[in-house]
Design a protein around this motif. Structure first.
Motif, mmCIF file in Angstrom:
data_model
loop_
_atom_site.group_PDB
_atom_site.id
_atom_site.type_symbol
_atom_site.label_atom_id
_atom_site.label_comp_id
_atom_site.label_asym_id
_atom_site.label_seq_id
_atom_site.Cartn_x
_atom_site.Cartn_y
_atom_site.Cartn_z
ATOM 1 N N ASP A 161 0.582 -1.487 0.227
ATOM 2 C CA ASP A 161 -0.404 -0.159 -0.433
ATOM 3 C C ASP A 161 0.344 1.393 0.070
ATOM 4 O O ASP A 161 0.475 2.169 -0.957
ATOM 5 N N LEU A 162 1.490 1.115 0.859
ATOM 6 C CA LEU A 162 2.889 2.164 1.012
ATOM 7 C C LEU A 162 2.982 2.450 -0.770
ATOM 8 O O LEU A 162 3.701 3.801 -1.079
ATOM 9 N N ALA A 163 3.877 1.514 -0.847
ATOM 10 C CA ALA A 163 4.361 1.346 -2.716
ATOM 11 C C ALA A 163 3.391 2.009 -3.232
ATOM 12 O O ALA A 163 3.846 3.157 -4.330
ATOM 13 N N LEU A 164 2.206 1.498 -3.466
ATOM 14 C CA LEU A 164 1.473 1.849 -4.404
ATOM 15 C C LEU A 164 0.573 3.684 -4.363
ATOM 16 O O LEU A 164 0.839 4.761 -5.141
ATOM 17 N N ILE A 165 0.781 4.606 -2.997
ATOM 18 C CA ILE A 165 0.835 5.897 -2.707
ATOM 19 C C ILE A 165 2.011 6.299 -2.698
ATOM 20 O O ILE A 165 1.761 7.676 -3.272
ATOM 21 N N ASP A 166 3.375 6.238 -2.344
ATOM 22 C CA ASP A 166 3.674 6.924 -3.305
ATOM 23 C C ASP A 166 3.604 7.121 -4.693
ATOM 24 O O ASP A 166 3.946 7.992 -5.123
ATOM 25 N N LYS A 167 4.036 6.325 -5.605
ATOM 26 C CA LYS A 167 3.318 6.197 -7.085
ATOM 27 C C LYS A 167 2.241 7.219 -6.659
ATOM 28 O O LYS A 167 2.042 7.876 -8.600
ATOM 29 N N LEU A 169 1.991 9.839 -5.129
ATOM 30 C CA LEU A 169 1.361 11.107 -4.760
ATOM 31 C C LEU A 169 2.870 11.247 -6.329
ATOM 32 O O LEU A 169 2.561 12.812 -6.247
ATOM 33 N N ASP A 170 3.615 10.888 -6.309
ATOM 34 C CA ASP A 170 4.572 10.925 -7.810
ATOM 35 C C ASP A 170 3.435 11.542 -8.928
ATOM 36 O O ASP A 170 3.757 13.266 -8.618
ATOM 37 N N HIS A 171 2.701 11.193 -8.988
ATOM 38 C CA HIS A 171 1.666 11.540 -10.205
ATOM 39 C C HIS A 171 0.931 12.614 -10.039
ATOM 40 O O HIS A 171 0.938 13.730 -10.812
ATOM 41 N N TYR A 172 0.061 12.602 -8.672
ATOM 42 C CA TYR A 172 -0.469 14.158 -8.311
ATOM 43 C C TYR A 172 0.321 15.299 -8.245
ATOM 44 O O TYR A 172 0.392 16.398 -8.782
ATOM 45 N N LEU A 173 1.308 14.762 -7.283
ATOM 46 C CA LEU A 173 3.044 16.416 -7.272
ATOM 47 C C LEU A 173 3.236 16.286 -8.748
ATOM 48 O O LEU A 173 3.355 18.052 -9.581
ATOM 49 N N SER A 174 3.312 15.748 -9.532
ATOM 50 C CA SER A 174 4.027 15.746 -11.404
ATOM 51 C C SER A 174 2.443 16.296 -12.382
ATOM 52 O O SER A 174 2.442 17.896 -12.979
ATOM 53 N N SER A 175 1.192 16.301 -11.558
ATOM 54 C CA SER A 175 0.074 17.138 -12.062
ATOM 55 C C SER A 175 -0.128 18.477 -11.943
ATOM 56 O O SER A 175 -0.284 19.638 -12.735
ATOM 57 N N LEU A 176 0.458 18.729 -10.572
ATOM 58 C CA LEU A 176 0.442 19.899 -10.199
ATOM 59 C C LEU A 176 0.979 20.495 -10.760
ATOM 60 O O LEU A 176 1.168 21.766 -10.661
ATOM 61 N N GLY A 177 2.165 20.587 -10.908
ATOM 62 C CA GLY A 177 3.230 20.431 -10.912
ATOM 63 C C GLY A 177 3.228 21.454 -13.002
ATOM 64 O O GLY A 177 3.654 22.645 -13.330
ATOM 65 N N ASN A 178 2.626 20.199 -13.799
ATOM 66 C CA ASN A 178 2.069 20.708 -15.069
ATOM 67 C C ASN A 178 0.593 21.675 -14.834
ATOM 68 O O ASN A 178 0.335 22.982 -15.892
ATOM 69 N N ALA A 179 0.002 21.600 -14.166
ATOM 70 C CA ALA A 179 -1.329 22.891 -13.969
ATOM 71 C C ALA A 179 -0.583 24.098 -13.674
ATOM 72 O O ALA A 179 -1.196 25.197 -14.102
ATOM 73 N N ASP A 180 0.541 24.220 -12.686
ATOM 74 C CA ASP A 180 0.758 25.750 -12.932
ATOM 75 C C ASP A 180 1.955 26.200 -13.630
ATOM 76 O O ASP A 180 2.556 27.229 -14.396
ATOM 77 N N ALA A 181 2.386 25.105 -14.535
ATOM 78 C CA ALA A 181 3.309 25.720 -15.934
ATOM 79 C C ALA A 181 1.892 25.703 -17.387
ATOM 80 O O ALA A 181 2.544 26.948 -17.954
ATOM 81 N N ILE A 195 -6.349 19.088 -6.845
ATOM 82 C CA ILE A 195 -4.842 18.094 -6.759
ATOM 83 C C ILE A 195 -4.682 18.296 -5.507
ATOM 84 O O ILE A 195 -4.276 17.066 -5.084
ATOM 85 N N SER A 196 -4.521 19.429 -4.881
ATOM 86 C CA SER A 196 -3.916 19.720 -4.149
ATOM 87 C C SER A 196 -4.277 18.967 -2.836
ATOM 88 O O SER A 196 -3.647 18.298 -1.520
ATOM 89 N N ALA A 201 -5.018 14.903 0.962
ATOM 90 C CA ALA A 201 -5.433 12.880 1.636
ATOM 91 C C ALA A 201 -4.385 11.442 1.884
ATOM 92 O O ALA A 201 -4.303 10.992 2.592
ATOM 93 N N MET A 202 -3.626 11.199 0.781
ATOM 94 C CA MET A 202 -3.082 10.770 0.809
ATOM 95 C C MET A 202 -1.319 10.851 1.051
ATOM 96 O O MET A 202 -1.227 10.235 2.149
ATOM 97 N N LYS A 203 -0.868 11.850 1.566
ATOM 98 C CA LYS A 203 -0.039 12.275 2.579
ATOM 99 C C LYS A 203 -0.460 11.780 4.135
ATOM 100 O O LYS A 203 0.570 10.999 4.780
ATOM 101 N N ALA A 204 -1.468 12.175 4.724
ATOM 102 C CA ALA A 204 -2.799 11.520 5.342
ATOM 103 C C ALA A 204 -2.493 10.099 5.880
ATOM 104 O O ALA A 204 -2.069 9.306 6.965
ATOM 105 N N ARG A 205 -3.097 9.546 4.473
ATOM 106 C CA ARG A 205 -2.906 8.028 4.308
ATOM 107 C C ARG A 205 -0.821 7.233 4.903
ATOM 108 O O ARG A 205 -1.028 6.327 5.740
#
Length: 476
Positions: A161-167, A169-181, A195-196, A201-205
């Protein structure tokens, strides 16, 4: 026929007793509980205090629970409702109407005492000669606990589950960076906020799962259940999810339960002796045969069962490399205790090699091998894929050989086991509706299943001998 008008007055009102026939099971429940020494059985408040407001008699609440489990009414709220509308319960309780909390607390406080009540009924059935006391069938089943599978964690599931959450998180952080750009930072604010929120929620879990990992490391436990800490994730083949392992010993004569236990242990290995020896003692016999399936095949447990005069009949499972590769299994090799050597299917002898080796928990094994004979053997390919076949023998393996002799003497016992244990398990799960427990924690669940097993035995005994015979048996 139109019946009697409900508003009509009667000169001599009907008695509640008139609605309960002589063969009604509630009459036996009443007589059975009245004959129990509740204080000796361990029930709280069995002897009322001389001062203060008197509480409900434990005998009345015990009668209510036995009736409920006998009639598929296990919930304290439903039992409360029955005291208001069910004529059988009104008769049994003598118009007492305890609230659901009083009923629920009684089961919780007296969880250990229910086991003694179960054993007292076993003694009653023994006195009525309803047990054959010659062969027992032992088996286990899994019953769901009050714990959702999503609130049960193992080290492997947490890592996954932690590996899935990390994956993610990387996807959402990448999406957030793309939205800013996008559009020079003029991206949709609502989309960025969404997205935020997902990231938070992912970090809390993730923090919660890391906390669960630390708990497992600190306690050394193999699983963590949040709702019911004693419940365990069962094997996927059981289709139970998170639950408890129920063990019963059933007498083959009339399929009555002689002993029942509840464990958090997922596997049946190691549970044979505890169940079988306790059943032998409950049936008050010097020795008894016990048949079980291959899931109970463990030499230490079989030896302990023999030591308790409960002699197991358990088929040997086909394990090991030889069985998986379709080579000669160990049973094809004959052991000579006098010469301390094996004779292989090719007629060659395998002497012991070296010293005995420690295996586990005080168990030692000796290896037997003959390189020279194997090198020239014409059937070597059917026996081994290495230079020579090695046979291992436990220090106490004569226990398994004695059991093999018992199985050879009565092979029909395996079929008797199947048809014997399936009857109570099928009745408990289907007819009695015990698909899940209502209680949490192992001690409470054990008390609950004691009531279930008692109700099954009562129903079975009523079918065999009838209510009047049972009432007569409990009268002083």
């Amino acid at each position: 026929m139109t019946g009697t008008p409900r508003s009509q007055s009667l000169l001599l009102p009907e008695r509640v007793d008139d609605y309960v026939s002589p063969n009604n099971p509630v009459r036996f429940i009443d007589a059975f509980v009245d004959g129990i020494d509740l204080a000796a059985a361990g029930f709280a408040r069995a002897k009322p205090k001389p001062t203060g407001r008197p509480g409900y008699d434990p005998a009345d609440l015990l009668k209510l629970y036995i009736y409920g489990y006998l009639n598929r009414v296990r919930s304290s709220r439903r039992l409360e409702a029955e005291t208001h509308r069910n004529l059988e319960v009104i008769w049994l309780m003598r118009h007492l109407k305890p609230d659901f909390k009083t009923i629920a607390d009684f089961r919780k406080v007296n969880r250990s005492a229910f086991r003694d009540v179960f054993r007292q009924f076993v003694r009653l059935c023994r006195d009525l000669d309803l047990f054959g006391r010659e062969l027992l069938a032992v088996d286990g089943t899994r019953i769901k606990a009050v714990n959702n599978s999503g609130k049960n964690f193992t080290k492997a599931s947490l890592k996954r589950d932690l590996a899935l959450i990390d994956k993610r998180l990387d996807h959402y952080l990448s999406s957030l960076g793309n939205a800013d750009a996008e559009d020079g930072g003029n991206a949709d604010v609502a989309s960025k906020d969404d997205i935020s929120k997902k990231i938070e929620a992912m970090k809390a879990r993730r923090e919660r799962l890391i906390g669960h990992q630390k708990t497992l490391e600190e306690t050394g436990a193999d699983q963590l259940s949040l709702t019911d800490p004693d419940a365990r994730a069962m094997d996927r083949n059981t289709r139970v999810g998170v639950g408890y392992n129920i063990q019963i010993a059933v007498d083959v004569k009339h399929k009555l339960i002689a002993e029942q236990q509840v464990h958090s242990k997922v596997s049946d290995i190691g549970l044979l002796a505890a169940t079988a020896v306790a059943a032998r003692e409950a049936l008050d016999v010097k020795c008894i045969n016990v048949v079980a399936d291959k899931g109970y095949f463990a030499i230490e447990d079989i030896e302990a069962s023999e030591a308790g005069n409960a002699f197991p009949i358990v088929p040997r499972p086909r394990r090991g490399a030889a069985a998986s590769r379709n080579l000669y299994v160990k049973e094809r090799f004959q052991y000579d205790a006098t010469a301390d050597q094996y004779t292989c299917p090719g007629g060659q002898t395998l002497p012991p090699t070296g010293k005995k080796q420690y295996v586990r928990d005080g168990v030692f094994e000796q290896k037997y091998r003959n390189y020279r004979a194997c090198k020239q053997c014409p059937i070597k390919r059917q026996c081994t894929g290495s230079d020579a076949r090695t046979i291992s023998r436990y220090e106490n393996e004569e226990v398994l050989e004695r059991m093999a002799e018992r199985l050879a003497a009565r092979p029909e016992a395996l079929n008797q086991r199947r048809e014997t244990v399936e009857h109570p398990f099928g009745s408990i799960k289907q007819w009695m509706g015990q698909g899940a427990f209502l209680s949490r924690r192992l001690d409470n669940v054990r008390g609950e299943f004691s009531l279930t097993a008692l109700a099954y035995n009562i129903r079975r005994a009523i079918t065999l001998v009838g209510v009047p015979t049972l009432i007569e048996a409990v009268r002083p």
